[in-house]
Design a protein around this motif. Structure first.
Motif, PDB file in Angstrom:
ATOM      1  N   ALA A 169       1.142  -1.852   0.357  1.00 23.68           N
ATOM      2  CA  ALA A 169      -0.128   0.053   0.138  1.00 23.68           C
ATOM      3  C   ALA A 169       1.034   1.451   0.242  1.00 23.68           C
ATOM      4  N   CYS A 170       1.712   1.371  -1.183  1.00 27.09           N
ATOM      5  CA  CYS A 170       2.244   2.874  -1.348  1.00 27.09           C
ATOM      6  C   CYS A 170       2.044   3.090  -2.601  1.00 27.09           C
ATOM      7  N   ASN A 171       2.598   4.367  -3.159  1.00 30.02           N
ATOM      8  CA  ASN A 171       2.451   4.900  -5.033  1.00 30.02           C
ATOM      9  C   ASN A 171       1.586   4.518  -5.275  1.00 30.02           C
ATOM     10  N   ASN A 172       0.472   5.139  -4.079  1.00 26.74           N
ATOM     11  CA  ASN A 172      -1.427   5.622  -4.808  1.00 26.74           C
ATOM     12  C   ASN A 172      -1.673   4.022  -4.541  1.00 26.74           C
ATOM     13  N   ILE A 173      -1.172   2.671  -4.697  1.00 29.55           N
ATOM     14  CA  ILE A 173      -1.397   1.791  -4.347  1.00 29.55           C
ATOM     15  C   ILE A 173      -2.592   1.866  -3.318  1.00 29.55           C
ATOM     16  N   THR A 174      -3.994   0.867  -3.914  1.00 31.31           N
ATOM     17  CA  THR A 174      -4.642   0.440  -2.663  1.00 31.31           C
ATOM     18  C   THR A 174      -4.852  -1.045  -2.393  1.00 31.31           C
ATOM     19  N   VAL A 175      -4.526  -1.182  -0.763  1.00 31.18           N
ATOM     20  CA  VAL A 175      -4.583  -2.703  -0.990  1.00 31.18           C
ATOM     21  C   VAL A 175      -5.850  -2.918  -0.059  1.00 31.18           C
ATOM     22  N   ALA A 176      -7.159  -4.057  -0.238  1.00 29.94           N
ATOM     23  CA  ALA A 176      -8.617  -3.595   0.758  1.00 29.94           C
ATOM     24  C   ALA A 176      -8.788  -5.444   1.077  1.00 29.94           C
ATOM     25  N   ARG A 177      -9.422  -5.364   1.696  1.00 30.48           N
ATOM     26  CA  ARG A 177     -10.034  -6.889   1.781  1.00 30.48           C
ATOM     27  C   ARG A 177     -11.732  -7.082   1.595  1.00 30.48           C
ATOM     28  N   VAL A 178     -11.936  -7.872   0.299  1.00 33.27           N
ATOM     29  CA  VAL A 178     -13.115  -7.283  -0.546  1.00 33.27           C
ATOM     30  C   VAL A 178     -14.034  -8.638   0.080  1.00 33.27           C
ATOM     31  N   GLY A 179     -13.602  -9.368   1.368  1.00 31.87           N
ATOM     32  CA  GLY A 179     -14.231 -10.568   1.876  1.00 31.87           C
ATOM     33  C   GLY A 179     -14.167 -11.357   1.751  1.00 31.87           C
ATOM     34  N   GLY A 180     -14.233 -12.699   2.912  1.00 34.42           N
ATOM     35  CA  GLY A 180     -14.546 -13.791   3.089  1.00 34.42           C
ATOM     36  C   GLY A 180     -12.144 -13.994   3.108  1.00 34.42           C
ATOM     37  N   ASP A 181     -11.921 -14.272   2.168  1.00 34.48           N
ATOM     38  CA  ASP A 181     -10.244 -14.566   1.448  1.00 34.48           C
ATOM     39  C   ASP A 181      -9.623 -14.036   0.473  1.00 34.48           C
ATOM     40  N   GLU A 182     -10.995 -13.152  -0.536  1.00 30.64           N
ATOM     41  CA  GLU A 182     -10.390 -12.266  -0.814  1.00 30.64           C
ATOM     42  C   GLU A 182     -10.329 -10.355  -0.726  1.00 30.64           C
ATOM     43  N   PHE A 183      -9.002 -10.527  -1.373  1.00 31.45           N
ATOM     44  CA  PHE A 183      -8.511  -9.326  -1.557  1.00 31.45           C
ATOM     45  C   PHE A 183      -8.262  -8.596  -2.661  1.00 31.45           C
ATOM     46  N   ALA A 184      -7.537  -7.431  -3.083  1.00 29.37           N
ATOM     47  CA  ALA A 184      -7.511  -6.158  -4.159  1.00 29.37           C
ATOM     48  C   ALA A 184      -6.563  -5.595  -3.837  1.00 29.37           C
ATOM     49  N   LEU A 185      -6.396  -5.543  -5.014  1.00 30.34           N
ATOM     50  CA  LEU A 185      -5.239  -4.178  -5.486  1.00 30.34           C
ATOM     51  C   LEU A 185      -5.450  -3.169  -6.566  1.00 30.34           C
ATOM     52  N   VAL A 186      -5.572  -1.867  -5.926  1.00 30.67           N
ATOM     53  CA  VAL A 186      -5.573  -0.942  -7.377  1.00 30.67           C
ATOM     54  C   VAL A 186      -4.711  -0.245  -8.014  1.00 30.67           C
ATOM     55  N   VAL A 187      -3.881  -0.639  -8.438  1.00 32.56           N
ATOM     56  CA  VAL A 187      -2.459  -0.101  -8.752  1.00 32.56           C
ATOM     57  C   VAL A 187      -3.188   0.936 -10.066  1.00 32.56           C
ATOM     58  N   PRO A 188      -2.323   2.241 -10.288  1.00 32.12           N
ATOM     59  CA  PRO A 188      -2.235   3.142 -11.331  1.00 32.12           C
ATOM     60  C   PRO A 188      -0.892   2.939 -11.596  1.00 32.12           C
ATOM     61  N   HIS A 189      -1.472   2.892 -12.793  1.00 28.15           N
ATOM     62  CA  HIS A 189       0.149   3.373 -14.394  1.00 28.15           C
ATOM     63  C   HIS A 189       0.316   4.033 -15.401  1.00 28.15           C
ATOM     64  N   SER A 190       1.502   3.916 -15.571  1.00 25.76           N
ATOM     65  CA  SER A 190       0.868   5.603 -17.756  1.00 25.76           C
ATOM     66  C   SER A 190       0.308   4.161 -18.496  1.00 25.76           C
ATOM     67  N   ALA A 191      -0.036   5.090 -19.597  1.00 26.10           N
ATOM     68  CA  ALA A 191      -0.470   4.469 -20.521  1.00 26.10           C
ATOM     69  C   ALA A 191      -0.180   4.179 -21.171  1.00 26.10           C
ATOM     70  N   ASN A 192       1.237   4.261 -21.356  1.00 20.27           N
ATOM     71  CA  ASN A 192       2.222   2.706 -21.847  1.00 20.27           C
ATOM     72  C   ASN A 192       2.700   1.796 -21.140  1.00 20.27           C
ATOM     73  N   SER A 193       2.154   1.778 -20.044  1.00 24.62           N
ATOM     74  CA  SER A 193       2.902   0.724 -18.798  1.00 24.62           C
ATOM     75  C   SER A 193       1.974  -0.267 -18.439  1.00 24.62           C
ATOM     76  N   LEU A 194       2.444  -1.835 -18.603  1.00 22.71           N
ATOM     77  CA  LEU A 194       1.334  -2.437 -17.884  1.00 22.71           C
ATOM     78  C   LEU A 194       2.267  -3.862 -17.953  1.00 22.71           C
ATOM     79  N   SER A 195       2.772  -3.048 -17.002  1.00 22.49           N
ATOM     80  CA  SER A 195       4.109  -4.119 -16.291  1.00 22.49           C
ATOM     81  C   SER A 195       3.919  -5.044 -14.784  1.00 22.49           C
ATOM     82  N   LEU A 196       2.594  -5.573 -14.976  1.00 21.95           N
ATOM     83  CA  LEU A 196       2.238  -5.953 -13.214  1.00 21.95           C
ATOM     84  C   LEU A 196       3.118  -7.245 -13.264  1.00 21.95           C
TER      85      LEU A 196
END
Length: 703
Positions: free
Chosen positions: A340-367
């Protein structure tokens, strides 16, 4: 006057008789000629009017007056004395002892009546006044108790804003007692200011008096008590008007909102953060996604949502308990929180599910580097519940604006991709795609059709015959459920059985198939066609505590003898919850229902559970039958299974016989029973009826 009582005490009976007669209709009249008992009688009756003779032997009227004067409970008694003396000293003494009037002897009865009537009128007015005062006091006391009991602080003032009354809550919040505050100006007792700037605030009561209208307290108001304690307060003040509508003061009602504000902050936190992991929850995740999409649209950048689900977490949770499960979830949440840094959000969706919201540039998709780091963190061994755990996860990814245009769509698409990943190996991940959307739409359509079929009891059950491969005798059938596709065909069980297990519909599906199968077997039996029907039971159904009862109830309802029912279970169903499954199968076997182990050889193939479970039949998986003529290893497996079944005195059934060569080879190996397309395809109920009837006629039906 009927409510007043008159007690006449005179030692001369003639006097009491005359007075009683004269006063008979002025009130309740009681008489006594015994002065010795006078005091007791007076205390008992407590008369409104006492007519008392002063000159009596034993106890004189003066003695009685002295006793009455000393008793507060008799203070209301109006005493009229009877005397034959006109000596002023006697009158003075009687008056000093509480007498209020005199009646002279000899008695003038008319005058006596007038005097007593007047005193009764006075006493009646006293009673009315006392009752009115009591009612006013009670009303005032009730009002005081009410105001003192309410949770809000109340302060009333006169027209100059000087304090007249403060209830206990107001005293506690201001730090002033009512005695100390009474007469002081409201501004002196209530020190108000803005909670943020600390700038003093005008008391709303002063404004209410000046402008002659109700005034609300300013927002964000802080009250500082006499002892320096700070309280956040809110509410209002209003002028007080008398019966002539003239302003005569003001009242202020306010409350301490410190707890309410703290509760509001707590509720806000609870509504946005997960209690177990302290990560943002689904609500806050949606908000962060929405904001991220807005920024990405404005900056012409991209936003990815990574949705991950722990693999086989339910098994761990059920096996080790929810406390250990919660500990694992908390551990994973803490481990993921490092991202949870560099504008990344880490969340617990429920149960055993988690989520990461990751912003990045238009030309980069190096996840991929981030994905690998996430899998590494989750897969790091840790101890919980006294055991070491190594976890894995499945991950789905949705990207704005490539394949989603809203937060809801991103969540839905990431979930679809994650579902796809869960069907692959551990630590798999998938990006959302159009093909995946097509697959999910098909899955949704299957779900709708399955629910409709279950609601309408419209599932089809087909029956695949089982034959004695040595005599070609029909010895039973296996029930195979079919779901109509609405276009005259059927949806593959591969699709809807998996959906049913994931959604919990498998319990309803299994019950309906079992009942339809038992009804068919009972109909054949009633026609003299004794056919055993085999029904598949999924691993999921063994988690239902009502499985044994369901089997018993259906047999009872359909009146099918239990020897004509066989339940087919897979190896995974036996192993998943070993002890519980053993107990269930023993109960079912105890009813007389036979148990078949389906697809033997494809799973654990443990000899120990073959001994522990009450099995009657082993079924050779069709994959071995299909390959045994061309694959020596498959042939060896088939040979071993047949020999094992014989040694354990179990029936052996080969599935998937499609060629005559396969049948002949199985027969040579000693396999007794077979099923497959060579012998017969699965048949609907009408075709199954015809086949069974013709088999009986031809003498190839095993009774």
């Amino acid at each position: 006057m009927d409510n007043c009582s008159v007690l006449i005490i005179d030692d001369e009976e003639i006097n009491t008789l005359q007075l009683e007669h004269a006063l008979e209709d002025v009130g309740k009249i009681i008489t006594s000629n015994n002065s010795s008992e006078a005091i007791q009688l007076i205390e008992k009756i407590k008369p409104d009017i006492l007519v008392l003779d002063l000159e009596m032997p034993k106890v004189s009227g003066f003695d009685i007056l002295e006793v009455i004067q000393q008793k507060p409970t008799l203070a209301h008694v109006r005493t009229v004395v009877i005397t034959s003396h006109s000596d002023p000293a006697i009158e003075e003494k009687a008056l000093s002892l509480g007498a209020i009037d005199f009646i002279s002897k000899p008695l003038n009865l008319r005058l006596c009546r007038i005097r007593i009537e007047n005193h009764i009128k006075i006493r009646t007015q006293e009673k009315i006044l006392q009752q009115t005062q009591a009612e006013l006091f009670a009303e005032k006391e009730q009002l005081r108790v009410t105001i003192d009991s309410i949770a809000d602080a109340v302060i009333s003032t006169d027209n100059n804003a000087n304090i007249v009354y403060m209830n206990p809550v107001a005293q506690r919040l201001t730090g002033w007692s009512q005695t100390a505050a009474k007469g002081r100006h409201i501004e002196e007792v209530m020190k108000l200011c803005d909670a943020t700037t600390k700038i003093p605030s005008i008391n709303p009561l002063s404004v209410a008096l000046k402008e002659n209208r109700p005034v609300a307290m300013a927002l964000n108001t802080q009250l500082t008590s006499k002892q320096g304690i700070e309280h956040r307060v809110e509410d209002s003040a209003a002028p007080i008007f008398d019966s002539n509508h003239n302003q005569c003061g003001a009242v202020m009602v306010f409350q301490d909102v410190n707890e309410a504000l703290a509760m509001s902050r707590q509720m806000t936190y609870l509504s946005h953060y997960d209690q177990l992991t302290s990560l943002p929850n689904r609500v806050l995740l949606h908000d962060r996604l929405t904001q991220g999409i807005t920024r990405a649209a404005f900056n012409d950048t991209k936003l990815s949502l990574m949705l991950l689900d722990l693999d086989k977490f339910k098994f761990i949770n059920d096996a080790l308990g929810h406390d250990v499960g919660d500990e694992i979830i908390a551990h994973i949440g803490h481990s993921l929180d490092r991202f949870a840094c560099n504008n990344i959000t880490v969340a617990r969706v429920g149960g055993d599910e988690f989520a990461l919201v990751v912003p990045h540039s238009a030309n980069s998709l190096s996840l991929e580097p981030l994905i690998n780091q996430v899998f590494n963190v989750i897969g790091k061994p840790f101890r919980s519940g006294g055991e070491q755990h190594i976890l894995s996860a499945s991950l789905g990814i949705s990207v704005y604006p490539d394949d989603a245009s809203s937060a809801e769509e991103m969540l839905r698409h990431a979930d679809s991709a994650m579902y796809k990943a869960k069907n692959e190996s551990a630590n798999s991940y998938f990006y959302f795609s159009d093909d995946l959307q097509v697959e999910m739409n098909r899955r949704l359509e299957v779900g709708i059709k399955l629910r409709k079929a279950l609601d309408e009891n419209d599932l089809d059950v087909h029956y695949q015959p089982k034959y004695d491969v040595n005599t070609d005798t029909l010895i039973g059938v296996e029930s195979l459920v079919r779901l109509k596709d609405g276009q005259g065909g059927f949806i593959s069980p591969v699709h809807f059985i998996e959906y049913a297990e994931e959604t919990g519909l498998i319990f309803r599906l299994g019950e309906q198939v079992l009942e339809k199968s038992c009804i068919a077997a009972k109909n054949w039996l009633d026609k003299g066609l004794p056919i055993k029907v085999a029904v598949n039971i999924s691993a999921k159904q063994f988690t239902d505590t009502k499985l044994v009862d369901t089997v018993a109830e259906i047999l009872e309802r359909t009146q099918l003898p239990s020897r004509y029912l066989e339940l087919e279970v897979t190896e995974s169903a036996l192993i998943e919850n070993f002890d519980y499954t053993v107990s269930q199968l023993k109960l079912i076997s105890g009813m007389g229902v036979s148990i078949a182990l389906d697809d033997f050889g494809t799973g654990y193939s443990s000899l120990s559970y073959l001994r522990l479970f009450p099995l009657d039949v082993l079924k050779i998986d069709q994959s071995f039958v299909r390959d045994m003529l061309n694959d020596e290893q498959a042939l060896n497996i088939v040979t071993t299974i047949i020999e094992l079944a014989h040694s354990l005195k179990l029936q052996i059934v080969a599935e998937g016989i499609e060629t005559l060569e396969q049948k002949d080879r199985l027969q040579e190996l000693g396999c007794q029973i077979g099923q497959g397309y060579l012998l017969s395809k699965p048949l609907d109920i009408d075709k199954a009826n015809k086949l069974i009837q013709s088999s009986m006629v031809e003498g190839i039906l095993c009774p």
